[in-house]
Design an enzyme around this catalytic site. Sequence first.
Site, PDB file in Angstrom:
ATOM      1  N   PHE A  66       0.865  -1.182   0.000  1.00  0.00           N
ATOM      2  CA  PHE A  66       0.000   0.000   0.000  1.00  0.00           C
ATOM      3  C   PHE A  66       0.901   1.231   0.000  1.00  0.00           C
ATOM      4  O   PHE A  66       1.572   1.526   0.982  1.00  0.00           O
ATOM      5  CB  PHE A  66      -0.937   0.045   1.206  1.00  0.00           C
ATOM      6  CG  PHE A  66      -1.862   1.242   1.134  1.00  0.00           C
ATOM      7  CD1 PHE A  66      -3.032   1.176   0.395  1.00  0.00           C
ATOM      8  CD2 PHE A  66      -1.541   2.430   1.760  1.00  0.00           C
ATOM      9  CE1 PHE A  66      -3.871   2.277   0.283  1.00  0.00           C
ATOM     10  CE2 PHE A  66      -2.368   3.535   1.661  1.00  0.00           C
ATOM     11  CZ  PHE A  66      -3.539   3.456   0.918  1.00  0.00           C
ATOM     12  N   ASP A 118       9.615   3.003   1.570  1.00  0.00           N
ATOM     13  CA  ASP A 118       8.422   3.779   1.902  1.00  0.00           C
ATOM     14  C   ASP A 118       8.222   3.682   3.407  1.00  0.00           C
ATOM     15  O   ASP A 118       7.659   2.717   3.913  1.00  0.00           O
ATOM     16  CB  ASP A 118       7.217   3.228   1.148  1.00  0.00           C
ATOM     17  CG  ASP A 118       5.924   3.976   1.458  1.00  0.00           C
ATOM     18  OD1 ASP A 118       5.882   4.740   2.447  1.00  0.00           O
ATOM     19  OD2 ASP A 118       4.930   3.783   0.726  1.00  0.00           O
ATOM     20  N   LYS A 122       2.966  11.412   6.709  1.00  0.00           N
ATOM     21  CA  LYS A 122       2.173  11.223   7.919  1.00  0.00           C
ATOM     22  C   LYS A 122       2.760  11.933   9.136  1.00  0.00           C
ATOM     23  O   LYS A 122       2.523  13.107   9.344  1.00  0.00           O
ATOM     24  CB  LYS A 122       1.946   9.746   8.174  1.00  0.00           C
ATOM     25  CG  LYS A 122       1.045   9.085   7.122  1.00  0.00           C
ATOM     26  CD  LYS A 122       0.587   7.722   7.509  1.00  0.00           C
ATOM     27  CE  LYS A 122      -0.200   7.025   6.403  1.00  0.00           C
ATOM     28  NZ  LYS A 122      -1.431   7.706   6.002  1.00  0.00           N
TER      29      LYS A 122
END
Length: 402
Positions: free
Chosen positions: A142, A227, A256
């Site tokens: 994801f 990531d 984030k």
Amino acid sequence: MVTSTERSIAAAEAHSAHNYHPLPVVVAYAEGAWMTDVEGRRFLDMLAGYSALNFGHGNRRLINAAKAQLDRVTLTSRAFHHDRFADFCTELAALCGKDMVLPMNTGAEAVETAVKTARKWGYRVKGVPDGRAKIVVAGNNFHGRTTTIISFSTDEEARADYGPYTPGFEIVPYGDLPALDAAVDENTVAVLLEPIQGEAGVLVPPPGYLPGVRRLTAERGVLFIADEIQSGLGRTGRTFACDHEDVVPDMYVLGKALGGGVVPVSAVVASREVLGVFRPGEHGSTFGGNPLACAVALEVVAMLRSGEFQQRATELGDHLHHELGLLVGGGAVEAVRGRGLWAGVDIAPSVGTGRQISERLMERGVLVKDTHGSTIRIAPPLVISKEDLDWGLEQLRGVLAA
């Protein structure tokens, strides 16, 4: 009588696209690890905005940094310099042990930037023939929801009805080093991986996998892109999840928690050789690296330099995984995975779905989120107290025993 919660949810259902299925709670206020809804009910946040709120709700250092910047300047666009930009890039590059930073806003934008960077590096530095660059990714990944990113997703729910898809990617099983080795060829420019797969259920790769990826990519002249949007910035007990195996990728993709849950901030961080491929006009973002974002992210970097949050994630994470491990084998929990203050808990089908368990926990004042049907994710803010963490775990045990 219709409650404030019901009224708010009904209005949201009537006037917003149904691309999410949130739990039926309407948050009005939050502080630290606790949220209060419109009815005045308190809930322990055990999700932390998918790690965006690593430092808790309303963290005073971050709020004060944002307030101070709001009174000065919030946006210049990259048409002009501003007085927070150089410090932000310098400090974030130093935290990552790299030379250069390319700031964006959202995680998906940063992943898109990483893809573009890798391809441009492949053509200009590695010498891959034009239009032939390939990036190898892992199944169950994801990385975001843009058209290009979902083109290399194996999640049909995220991918269906959005074709035609972007070519140039090859998917191999996560954790399978021989499969990765076989997929890398002369036109491969990068391997893009999550050091821990979050959306897939907090999947930790087998020991030696990340060092193997690092070794393979270095030997084959391929960029290793990590990531760390969810796994990075203290969540696992180290600054980056890659740190647990002493692996340093060629490129970090961050987001984030970099914005502290205050503003969206993301970035690609790499060496001068890699990010130096860009020339003016070839990539950009109006809001990327804006003064407000830089002010907040600078404070995030300063907080991470203290090591306090990494230590909390390590100590409380050890406790979390010990307690969750005791649930395995009792018939209600099939498996527990994770690292630091991050766990995926597989619920036995006989007990309920992940969604059902999340709803039952909500009724007891704890907020988590399900994924892939049977799994719940636990990722509280790193500022959570041991007492609150234990209370949340007590509620989970109560739900599983009911």
